[in-house]
Write a protein that holds these residues in place. Structure first.
Motif, PDB file in Angstrom:
ATOM      1  N   PHE A 269       1.090  -1.283   0.072  1.00 48.52           N
ATOM      2  CA  PHE A 269      -0.409   0.049  -0.174  1.00 48.52           C
ATOM      3  C   PHE A 269       0.588   1.178  -0.200  1.00 48.52           C
ATOM      4  O   PHE A 269       0.480   2.248   0.239  1.00 48.52           O
ATOM      5  N   TYR A 277      -3.839   8.663   4.776  1.00 48.20           N
ATOM      6  CA  TYR A 277      -4.211   7.415   4.231  1.00 48.20           C
ATOM      7  C   TYR A 277      -5.465   6.889   3.722  1.00 48.20           C
ATOM      8  O   TYR A 277      -6.792   7.170   5.242  1.00 48.20           O
ATOM      9  N   SER A 279      -9.136   5.114   3.061  1.00 48.92           N
ATOM     10  CA  SER A 279     -10.273   4.237   2.151  1.00 48.92           C
ATOM     11  C   SER A 279     -11.743   4.277   3.030  1.00 48.92           C
ATOM     12  O   SER A 279     -11.918   4.465   3.788  1.00 48.92           O
ATOM     13  N   THR A 280     -12.506   3.958   1.708  1.00 49.16           N
ATOM     14  CA  THR A 280     -13.966   4.357   1.871  1.00 49.16           C
ATOM     15  C   THR A 280     -14.349   2.736   2.181  1.00 49.16           C
ATOM     16  O   THR A 280     -16.002   2.947   2.383  1.00 49.16           O
ATOM     17  N   SER A 281     -13.733   2.155   2.671  1.00 47.69           N
ATOM     18  CA  SER A 281     -14.746   1.488   3.154  1.00 47.69           C
ATOM     19  C   SER A 281     -15.393   1.226   4.615  1.00 47.69           C
ATOM     20  O   SER A 281     -15.502   2.480   5.148  1.00 47.69           O
ATOM     21  N   VAL A 287     -12.029  -4.783   5.545  1.00 42.41           N
ATOM     22  CA  VAL A 287     -11.601  -3.622   4.284  1.00 42.41           C
ATOM     23  C   VAL A 287     -11.245  -2.303   5.974  1.00 42.41           C
ATOM     24  O   VAL A 287      -9.908  -1.833   6.350  1.00 42.41           O
ATOM     25  N   TYR A 291      -8.219  -1.653   6.939  1.00 44.13           N
ATOM     26  CA  TYR A 291      -7.381  -0.437   6.298  1.00 44.13           C
ATOM     27  C   TYR A 291      -8.029   1.172   6.608  1.00 44.13           C
ATOM     28  O   TYR A 291      -7.608   1.562   5.550  1.00 44.13           O
ATOM     29  N   ILE A 292      -8.642   0.712   7.837  1.00 49.39           N
ATOM     30  CA  ILE A 292      -9.649   2.344   7.869  1.00 49.39           C
ATOM     31  C   ILE A 292      -8.459   2.703   9.502  1.00 49.39           C
ATOM     32  O   ILE A 292      -7.529   3.109   9.952  1.00 49.39           O
ATOM     33  N   THR A 303      -6.012   8.386   9.186  1.00 46.42           N
ATOM     34  CA  THR A 303      -6.496   7.973   8.488  1.00 46.42           C
ATOM     35  C   THR A 303      -7.203   8.139   8.135  1.00 46.42           C
ATOM     36  O   THR A 303      -8.248   9.167   9.175  1.00 46.42           O
ATOM     37  N   SER A 329      -2.386   6.777  -0.528  1.00 44.29           N
ATOM     38  CA  SER A 329      -2.935   5.697  -0.302  1.00 44.29           C
ATOM     39  C   SER A 329      -4.480   5.703  -0.375  1.00 44.29           C
ATOM     40  O   SER A 329      -5.086   6.287   0.717  1.00 44.29           O
ATOM     41  N   PHE A 331      -8.462   3.945  -0.753  1.00 44.73           N
ATOM     42  CA  PHE A 331      -8.642   2.224  -1.222  1.00 44.73           C
ATOM     43  C   PHE A 331     -10.365   2.144  -1.544  1.00 44.73           C
ATOM     44  O   PHE A 331     -10.916   2.573  -0.728  1.00 44.73           O
ATOM     45  N   SER A 332     -10.643   1.510  -2.084  1.00 40.32           N
ATOM     46  CA  SER A 332     -11.946   1.391  -2.512  1.00 40.32           C
ATOM     47  C   SER A 332     -12.549   0.236  -3.076  1.00 40.32           C
ATOM     48  O   SER A 332     -11.784  -0.739  -3.427  1.00 40.32           O
TER      49      SER A 332
END
Ligand code: ATP
Ligand code: MG
Length: 630
Positions: A269, A277, A279-281, A287, A291-292, A303, A329, A331-332
């Motif tokens: 990543f 960072y 992440s749209t989760s 995730v 990754y949040i 984040t 970075s 993430f979606s």
């Protein structure tokens, strides 16, 4: 080092490889054994070591860079934006940890977190791992019945929740659902900690329910040191998406997970301390966990926690955040990109995205039109990555942090270091070593650090479900079907359950879907295999259209159906041609955006669709029922 060497070392010199990666985190007591695989398929990583996830995510950065941004909360639902530095985050987590301890939570206890995307949800997760309690986050959109079954599975000492979530400007009250779930559940939590956002009624049960803000006032100066736990102490449980049936409760360790995430932030990543960072989760999914919350923080990054839709107030809202916070970075998921694709790409071009190194996508197959659209619109690299709730971090991707390598459309990439990925014939158990052979994607044990330890309270289910499906082998099955090309890139063809067998030809749903999606009028499509007297099975397709004329005009529908069949004939051959292509306005999906093919298939075969507790929009399945007359 070349990626090929890096990968080979991770498999052939496993312990030395992971001992090196383990230096990316702090240990309280060093481990004495890297991997104990004496009782396969169970694996214990970093035996003898003690550490703490929260320490690695928060305290160690607060000690060296207290002022750095840690958590950036943005809600386009309530129009809030709040930034917590690492020092502030640590203070909030310690307050929450003190509250939980005050409510009776001890090491090894479970705390169920049923929360919208607000900072308190992250505080609760980190507070749990801080004191050695396990969190069990349940996606905030689940209704009482789903929540009740998860309460009974986790048997939490305490539940942390909030008055309401909000979606598209509409308040979704939680407290009534929670009360009903507790009433339905056999297990009763001793205490419920409620965050009041002032969005909805929050009737409190005296003696059980506590108000977060009031309790926090009593713990403003709380100091709660991290509890050092064994590397294999469970950190949390989390349920799979339930795409193929009853969700499985994944149990994760502590040390292996921290090392795996730290390594993935570096090698996959491309995250460095002090960067941001996004992440749209949702924290309700894996995730969100990896990754949040944990991954970026472990890497010392800020984040972004985003509550809201990708299209509100407009379709550029995510990109405005990338610009504002210099996100490096992101993430979606393909499903989110498809939502944006229905909007004007010009919105994207208004923002300066130069900080962004790459957009990572995962969760479902990334079809070529979607990949191409977003790559063009963003002008940044798009990196697909394939993994599962069970593994906690990517199995297949391109590890650009090790060595830059090209992506191939339709492929998430190569086997990730640590994963001994193989393909097997699911009937004979034969390993398929040649290129372009279709087989089940499986992993030779031990699974690398960070993957599930077991199914929560069900070692038997762990062994039976994951390690016993390939004849004559004890390998971990992903239940996905794939091929590998000459360069070692894998292509996911669909789930093993979804393989369609037309007159002896085995076809992945994904192959047919990809082909249909290449028709310019198709926005989205689901293909399922339906029992057929003559051919064994036939493919049935349900498509969402860009130009919806065919929905109301029978002639236009017939014409379009013919066109689509021609496309499939031309690309895959007549055996793959769907028996029918039907048009709908929406496809049935899980709440995490995955196509519920098994439910569609059941409806097409006039069977009971089974467990539908994770479905996002039940009317989507009704449309299909109406079409097929089920
Ligand atoms: P359940 O296991 O409960 O049926 P699920 O498999 O959908 O649900 P998740 O763990 O959320 O639960 O999803 C993992 C699955 O998603 C993978 O096994 C694969 O089928 C699919 N998947 C994830 N990422 C990708 C990707 N990049 N390309 C193709 N498929 C993907
Ligand atoms: Mg799965």
């Amino acid at each position: 080092m070349s990626y090929a060497d890096f990968y080979r070392r991770s498999i052939e010199d496993r312990d030395a490889f992971w001992a090196e990666q383990a230096a990316l985190i702090d240990w309280q007591t060093p481990f004495t054994q890297v991997c104990d695989h004496s009782q396969p398929p169970f694996a214990r990583w970093f035996v003898g070591g003690t550490t703490n996830l929260c320490h690695n995510a928060v305290d160690r950065h607060a000690a060296t860079h207290p002022e750095r941004n840690a958590l950036i909360f943005v809600s386009t639902e309530t129009n809030q934006e709040r930034i917590y530095s690492f020092a502030e985050l640590q203070a909030e987590v310690e307050r929450m940890a003190a509250m939980l301890q005050g409510l009776g939570v001890k090491q090894g206890d479970r705390v169920l977190v049923y929360m919208p995307m607000i900072p308190e949800a992250a505080f609760a997760m980190l507070a749990c791992t801080r004191i050695g309690a396990l969190h069990s986050v349940v996606f905030g959109g689940f209704a009482s019945h789903s929540l009740a079954s998860r309460i009974d599975d986790a048997e939490p000492a305490v539940i942390v929740s909030a008055d309401a979530g909000s979606r598209g400007g509409k308040v979704v009250p939680y407290k009534g659902l929670l009360d009903e779930a507790i009433r339905l559940a056999t297990h009763k939590p001793a205490k419920v900690l409620m965050v009041n956002r002032g969005l909805a009624e929050m009737p409190m049960t005296v003696g059980r329910d506590e108000d977060y803000a009031a309790l926090r006032e009593q713990h403003l100066d709380a100091r709660v040191p991290c509890t050092w736990v064994a590397a294999d102490h469970p950190s949390y449980t989390l349920y799979t998406s339930g795409t193929t049936g009853k969700p499985k409760g994944v149990q994760r360790d502590t040390g292996g997970y921290a090392v795996a995430l730290a390594a993935s932030m570096k090698h996959i990543f491309l995250g460095n301390p002090g960067e941001t960072y996004f992440s749209t989760s949702d924290i309700g999914w894996v995730v969100g966990h990896s990754y949040i919350v944990y991954g970026p923080l472990i890497a010392g990054m800020a984040t972004i926690m985003y509550e809201g839709l990708p299209t509100r107030p407009d379709a550029a809202v995510w990109w405005s955040l990338v610009e504002k916070y210099k996100v490096t970075s992101m993430f979606s998921a393909p499903t989110a990109v498809r939502v944006l694709k229905k909007q004007d790409p010009a919105a994207l071009k208004q923002h300066d995205l130069s900080s962004l190194r790459a957009l990572f996508l995962a969760g479902e197959p990334l079809d070529e039109p979607t990949a191409q659209w977003i790559a063009e619109a963003l002008g940044r690299p798009i990196i697909d990555n394939y993994w599962q709730t069970e593994t906690g971090w990517p199995i297949l991707t391109i590890c650009n942090g090790v060595e830059r390598a090209p992506s191939k459309f339709g492929s998430p990439g190569k086997a990730v270091y640590g994963y001994d990925v193989k393909l097997f014939d699911e009937n004979t158990g034969e390993e398929l070593t040649g290129a372009h052979q279709k087989g089940v994607l499986a992993i030779e044990g031990p699974l690398p650090p960070g993957c599930l330890q077991t199914v929560w309270r069900d070692d038997d289910r762990f062994v039976k479900t994951y390690w016993s499906s390939i004849p004559g082998r004890q390998v971990y099955s992903t239940f996905d079907w794939a091929i590998r090309d000459d360069d070692g890139y894998y292509f996911i063809l669909g789930r093993t359950d979804d393989v369609i067998n037309v007159a002896g030809h085995r076809l992945g749903t994904r192959e047919i879907e990809e082909s249909i999606a290449s028709h310019p009028n198709v926005a989205e499509v689901a293909v399922v295999g339906v029992a057929d007297n003559l051919k064994g099975q036939v493919a049935m397709a349900f498509a969402v259209l860009k130009d919806t004329t065919a929905l109301t005009d029978a002639n236009a529908a017939l014409k379009l159906e013919g066109e689509i069949m021609k496309v499939v004939d031309g690309q895959l051959g007549a055996v793959a041609r769907p028996a029918r292509v039907r048009f709908v306005t929406v496809l049935p999906k899980t709440r995490s955006g995955k196509l519920l093919r098994r439910a569609i298939q059941a409806v097409c075969e006039s069977r009971d669709p089974g467990d539908l507790t994770t479905i996002e929009d039940p009317t989507a399945l009704q449309q299909i029922k109406d079409l097929v007359g089920g």
